[in-house]
Design a protein around this motif. Structure first.
Motif, PDB file in Angstrom:
ATOM      1  N   GLN B 251       0.782  -1.221  -0.084  1.00  0.00           N
ATOM      2  CA  GLN B 251       0.027  -0.203   0.005  1.00  0.00           C
ATOM      3  C   GLN B 251       0.895   1.390  -0.090  1.00  0.00           C
ATOM      4  O   GLN B 251       0.698   2.260  -0.720  1.00  0.00           O
ATOM      5  N   THR B 252       1.971   1.099   0.776  1.00  0.00           N
ATOM      6  CA  THR B 252       2.883   2.301   0.818  1.00  0.00           C
ATOM      7  C   THR B 252       3.350   2.740  -0.579  1.00  0.00           C
ATOM      8  O   THR B 252       3.356   4.011  -1.023  1.00  0.00           O
ATOM      9  N   PHE B 253       3.834   1.709  -1.307  1.00  0.00           N
ATOM     10  CA  PHE B 253       4.535   2.062  -2.639  1.00  0.00           C
ATOM     11  C   PHE B 253       3.523   2.403  -3.481  1.00  0.00           C
ATOM     12  O   PHE B 253       3.656   3.231  -4.397  1.00  0.00           O
ATOM     13  N   LEU B 254       2.407   2.091  -3.408  1.00  0.00           N
ATOM     14  CA  LEU B 254       1.035   2.258  -4.497  1.00  0.00           C
ATOM     15  C   LEU B 254       0.847   3.827  -4.175  1.00  0.00           C
ATOM     16  O   LEU B 254       0.669   4.786  -5.199  1.00  0.00           O
ATOM     17  N   ILE B 255       0.668   4.074  -2.920  1.00  0.00           N
ATOM     18  CA  ILE B 255       0.473   5.625  -2.720  1.00  0.00           C
ATOM     19  C   ILE B 255       1.470   6.428  -2.991  1.00  0.00           C
ATOM     20  O   ILE B 255       1.363   7.631  -3.448  1.00  0.00           O
ATOM     21  N   MET B 256       2.834   6.061  -2.798  1.00  0.00           N
ATOM     22  CA  MET B 256       3.906   6.983  -3.272  1.00  0.00           C
ATOM     23  C   MET B 256       3.840   7.270  -4.543  1.00  0.00           C
ATOM     24  O   MET B 256       4.372   8.156  -4.974  1.00  0.00           O
ATOM     25  N   ALA B 257       3.518   5.999  -5.502  1.00  0.00           N
ATOM     26  CA  ALA B 257       3.723   6.028  -6.892  1.00  0.00           C
ATOM     27  C   ALA B 257       2.629   7.161  -7.216  1.00  0.00           C
ATOM     28  O   ALA B 257       2.964   7.856  -8.125  1.00  0.00           O
ATOM     29  N   MET B 258       1.472   6.941  -6.491  1.00  0.00           N
ATOM     30  CA  MET B 258       0.261   8.192  -6.936  1.00  0.00           C
ATOM     31  C   MET B 258       1.048   9.751  -6.678  1.00  0.00           C
ATOM     32  O   MET B 258       0.671  10.640  -7.539  1.00  0.00           O
ATOM     33  N   ILE B 313       6.235   4.289 -13.454  1.00  0.00           N
ATOM     34  CA  ILE B 313       7.173   5.047 -12.534  1.00  0.00           C
ATOM     35  C   ILE B 313       8.710   5.194 -13.164  1.00  0.00           C
ATOM     36  O   ILE B 313       9.239   6.371 -13.005  1.00  0.00           O
ATOM     37  N   VAL B 314       9.054   4.340 -14.075  1.00  0.00           N
ATOM     38  CA  VAL B 314      10.375   4.469 -14.487  1.00  0.00           C
ATOM     39  C   VAL B 314      10.257   5.657 -15.602  1.00  0.00           C
ATOM     40  O   VAL B 314      11.207   6.622 -15.793  1.00  0.00           O
TER      41      VAL B 314
END
Lengths: 385, 350
Positions: B251-258, B313-314
Motif C-alpha cells: 500500500q505504501t508504494f502504491l500511494i507513493m507512486a500516485m 514510474i520509470v
C-alpha cells in the motif's frame, strides 16, 4: 505530449469498455476464481489446476449437459482488490467462487457473496478462521491446520515419541503460530509431553541460537514440530545434523511439501516427516491428474495445482447433487457432501463440519532424496479450532 | 476569510469534476466498477494526506500508511459486535472486549487516537530531515506493522478482524475526498504551508527569516496523519475485514507512486497521479484477463498491472522528475495559459 496522453487514454478506455463482450456461449456454468496470481500468496493459488480439471470435465460432456467456464481474476494478494474481483465475479453470475489463501482476503468475498447465496471456497487456505467468519457459505478445500497437526501428533505418538519441542514463528501468520499449538494440544492429549516452545524468525540462514537452546536441554526432544516452510524447514535439520543431533525428527505439515526442501536439506532431509494433502503415489488419483494435465500442456508447480482441481471437483459434485446451478442450491449441496472421492485424497466430508472438511491425508518422509509416502492418516482426535 | 474563499474557489474545479465522475459511476456503472471508484477515492484521501506532509516539508515519508492502519484497527476494535469480538479477541486489554460503540463515535475516537499517535511520533520526526528523516518514517511503518502482528490480544495478530459494520459507500468516500482536497489546499496556501515549503527549498534561508521549521513540520505531520486516518476509516468500514498486510509496503508504494507521478508538491498533481494510476491499473487489469477486443481474443497476461505500475514510474522519473504537474496547481495552469494568451494578443496588436 499532453494531447498524446489524452488520446492514448481515450483509446484505452474505449478498448476497456469493449472487453465485456465474450466469445463463450451464454449457457456456460460460470465458476469464478479470485486468485492470487501475483504477490505474496502467488505460490498457493493455481488457476492452471482449476482450468485443467474444467477441461477434463468439459471433455466428458460437462455438468448437467452444460459446459463449465472458469473466470479467473488476479486479486494481487490484496484485500481491497480481492473484494473488487469477488464483486466482478458475482456480477458475472458465478455459480460458485474460489477464493485466495488468506482469511483477510477471503472473508470480504464471502460477505459479498452471502446475499446471493453463492458458496465461496478457499483453494489453499488451511486456516479454520475463514469458514468460522462466514459459516453459511465459506469453505476450505484443504483440511484445517488443526486436522493436519492432530494427524501429525497421532503419528508421532505411534512412533513412540514422548517429548516434543514446538517451534513458533510470528512471521507467516497463523500457520507458524497456531499450527504448532494444535500439535501441542493433540500430542499432550495422547500422552506426550511438550517440553518447550522456542521462537524463531523465518528466512534466516542460521539457527544456531535455537540449536544451542536444544543442545542445553535434558532430556532432548524426540520431535520438533513447527509451521515449517522453505527454506527454514530445511536449514533446521541441516544445522542439527551438522551438530550431531540427527536423532531428532522434524515434523511439519504441507509447508514441507515443496521439492525445494530436498535440495536445501541435502542428506539431513531424512530427518523430516510431514503430513500433507495427498501424495502422487503410482496409481493414485493425484498421480493420474498430474500426468493427464502435464499431457495437456500444463505445468505442475506444487500440491496446490491438485487442490485447485479438487475445488472444481467439489463444485461439480455439488451441482450434480443439487441438480441445478442455482448458487443457493449448490451451497446447500456442498454441506451434504460425504465421503467424496477427490483428487488429492479418496475421502472428503463436508457434512456437519462447519466448512472445514475432514480429509484423509498422507504422512510423507524422505528416502534417498525423494519424497515417499509412509501411510494414509485420518486422526481420531482433532484439536478444537 | 479571504484565504478560505480563495481556497474554496481553487478547489472547486477538481472537486466538481471528481464529483460528477463519481456520481455517474455510482448510478450507471456495474457494482464492481463502483468498488473500483471507491478504491480510487479512498486512495486519493490517503495520497493527498501524504502530500500534506511530503509535499510541503520536502521530507519523503514511508510511514503514513501506519496512520491508516491505526484508525482502521481502532474502528474495528470498537465497532465489532460483542458476540463476534468474544470469539476473535476474547482477552482484549483495557476491557475493550466488553464495549461496543456506534460507528460515528468509533470513527471520532479512531481519528483522535490517530492524531495522538501522529503527535507523539511527530515529536521525533520534526527534528530530522534528509535520509535520517526518511529512515525514521520507515521505522514508524515497521513498528506499527509489528505491533499489529504481535499484539495478538488486541489486534488478533496476523489473522484478520472481521464483522466491522459496513457503513461506508461511494458517496461517503467522495465527500471525504472533497473535504481532504479542501484542507490540503488550504494548508498548502496558508502562511504555515508557504513557510514550510520555503524551508524545504532552503532550510537555512527559511530559518534565518524566522520560520520555525520544527513547529511547522509537526503541524503538517499531525494534519496529514489525521487525513490519512480518514483513509483508514474508509478502508475498514467498506471492507468489513482488516488484516495487518493491508497497511504495509504494498500500500505504501502504491500511494507513493500516485503522489510522485503527479507531482508531490502540488495537490492537483496528486489528484492527477492518483487518477492516472487508478485508471491505468484498471485498464491493465482488464487487458490481463484476456478480453475480446474488436473480435480479437487477447491472451491472458496476469502480472500486466504490476508491469504497468513499474513502467509508469520509470518513465516519470526519467522524463519528468518533479511529476507531471511539478509545482503547479490547476489554477496555476489556467492562469498561465491565460497569461500566455494575453501576451500573444499583446504582441499581435503591437
Amino acid at each position: 505530449m499532453k494531447r498524446y496522453c489524452v488520446l492514448t487514454l481515450a483509446t484505452s478506455l474505449g478498448l476497456a469498455s469493449l472487453s465485456p463482450l465474450s466469445a463463450q456461449a451464454a449457457d456456460d456454468i460460470i465458476i469464478g476464481y479470485a486468485a492470487a496470481v501475483t504477490g505474496m500468496y502467488a505460490p498457493y493459488d493455481s488457476v492452471d489446476g482449476a482450468q485443467c480439471e474444467i477441461d477434463r470435465i468439459n471433455e466428458k460432456g460437462g455438468v448437467l449437459g452444460r459446459k463449465l467456464r472458469l473466470e479467473a481474476r488476479d486479486m494481487k494478494s490484496d484485500a481491497v482488490m480481492a473484494a473488487t474481483a469477488g464483486q466482478e465475479l458475482i456480477d458475472m453470475g458465478a455459480t460458485a467462487i474460489l477464493s485466495p489463501p488468506s482469511d483477510d482476503t477471503s472473508i470480504p468475498i464471502a460477505a459479498l457473496a452471502l446475499p446471493h447465496g453463492i458458496p465461496v471456497l478457499s483453494v489453499a487456505s488451511t486456516q479454520v478462521q475463514f469458514p468460522a467468519a462466514s459459516p453459511e457459505n465459506a469453505y476450505l478445500v484443504p483440511y484445517g491446520d488443526n486436522l493436519s497437526a492432530g494427524a501429525a501428533a497421532e503419528y508421532a505418538i505411534k512412533q513412540g515419541y514422548k517429548n516434543a519441542v514446538l517451534m513458533i514463528t510470528r512471521d507467516i501468520g497463523s500457520y507458524g503460530l497456531a499450527t504448532p499449538e494444535y500439535f501441542g494440544v493433540a500430542f499432550e492429549h495422547l500422552g506426550g509431553k511438550v517440553l518447550k516452545r522456542i521462537n524463531y524468525n523465518t528466512g534466516l540462514s542460521d539457527y544456531r541460537a535455537q540449536l544451542a537452546e536444544i543442545q542445553a536441554m535434558d532430556p532432548k526432544p524426540d520431535v520438533i514440530f513447527g509451521g515449517f516452510i522453505t527454506p527454514d524447514g530445511a536449514v533446521f535439520p541441516r544445522q542439527f545434523m551438522a551438530a550431531g543431533l540427527d536423532k531428532i525428527t522434524f515434523m511439519g505439515t504441507d509447508g514441507y511439501d515443496d521439492p525445494g526442501i530436498l535440495e536445501i536439506a541435502g542428506e539431513s532431509a531424512k530427518m523430516i516427516k510431514f503430513v500433507t494433502h495427498g501424495f502422487p503415489a503410482p496409481g493414485s488419483a493425484l498421480e493420474e491428474f498430474y500426468a493427464d494435465c502435464t499431457k495437456r500442456g500444463y505445468k505442475i508447480q506444487n500440491i496446490f495445482f491438485g487442490l485447485a482441481g479438487e475445488s472444481i471437483l467439489v463444485i461439480k459434485t455439488a451441482i450434480e447433487a443439487a441438480g441445478s446451478t442455482d448458487p443457493a442450491a449448490v451451497n446447500a449441496a456442498i454441506k451434504e457432501i460425504k465421503d467424496m472421492k477427490g483428487i488429492t485424497t479418496d475421502s472428503i466430508t463436508y457434512k456437519d463440519r462447519g466448512g472445514v472438511p475432514i480429509k484423509r491425508m498422507a504422512v510423507v518422509e524422505v528416502v534417498n532424496g525423494k519424497f515417499s509416502k509412509i501411510q494414509d492418516i485420518l486422526p481420531e482426535y482433532v484439536p478444537a479450532p | 476569510m479571504n484565504h478560505l474563499l480563495r481556497t474554496a474557489a481553487n478547489s472547486a474545479l477538481p472537486i466538481l469534476v471528481l464529483t460528477i465522475a463519481g456520481t455517474l459511476i455510482y448510478f450507471f456503472a456495474e457494482a464492481y466498477q463502483v468498488r473500483i471508484a471507491y478504491t480510487f477515492f479512498m486512495n486519493l484521501v490517503v495520497a493527498i494526506g501524504l502530500q500534506v506532509f511530503m509535499g510541503n516539508s520536502g521530507v519523503v515519508s514511508f510511514g503514513h500508511v501506519s496512520f491508516m492502519g491505526i484508525s482502521a484497527y481502532v474502528v474495528a476494535i470498537l465497532t465489532i459486535p460483542l458476540a463476534l469480538k468474544k470469539s476473535q479477541i476474547p482477552d482484549a486489554p483495557f476491557g475493550l472486549g466488553l464495549v461496543q460503540f456506534d460507528i460515528v463515535s468509533a470513527i471520532l475516537i479512531a481519528l483522535a487516537v490517530t492524531v495522538a499517535f501522529a503527535w507523539v511520533s511527530g515529536l521525533l520526526i520534526k527534528r530530522v530531515s534528509g535520509a535520517a528523516g526518511e529512515i525514521l518514517t520507515l521505522a514508524v511503518l515497521v513498528i506499527c506493522y509489528v505491533v499489529f502482528n504481535a499484539w495478538i490480544d488486541l489486534t488478533r495478530g496476523p489473522r484478520s478482524l472481521y464483522g466491522i459494520p459496513i457503513a461506508s459507500s461511494l458517496p461517503w468516500a467522495m465527500l471525504a475526498s472533497a473535504v481532504v482536497i479542501f484542507i490540503a489546499k488550504y494548508f498548502r496556501d496558508s502562511e504555515d504551508g508557504l513557510q514550510l515549503r520555503a524551508s524545504s527549498e532552503n532550510m537555512l534561508a527559511a530559518r534565518s527569516m524566522g520560520v520555525r521549521v520544527e513547529r511547522l513540520r509537526l503541524k503538517a505531520w499531525v494534519l496529514s496523519g489525521f487525513l490519512v486516518g480518514i483513509g483508514g476509516v474508509l478502508h475498514a468500514t467498506y471492507l468489513g475485514t482488516i488484516g495487518p498486510n493491508s497497511y504495509y509496503f504494498t500500500q505504501t508504494f502504491l500511494i507513493m507512486a500516485m503522489v510522485i507521478l503527479g507531482g508531490m508538491r502540488s495537490v492537483s498533481g496528486v489528484i492527477v497521479g492518483t487518477a492516472l494510476i487508478s485508471i491505468g491499473s484498471e485498464i491493465a487489469r482488464t487487458l490481463e484477463n484476456g478480453p475480446v477486443v474488436l473480435g480479437l481474443k487477447l491472451p491472458t497476461m496476469f502480472g500486466l498491472t504490476g508491469f504497468f505500475l513499474g513502467a509508469v514510474i520509470v518513465l516519470c522519473m526519467t522524463l519528468r522528475r518533479d511529476g507531471i504537474l511539478g509545482d503547479d496547481e490547476f489554477e496555476d495552469i489556467v492562469r498561465n495559459r491565460r497569461a500566455t494568451k494575453a501576451a500573444e494578443a499583446a504582441t499581435q496588436t503591437a
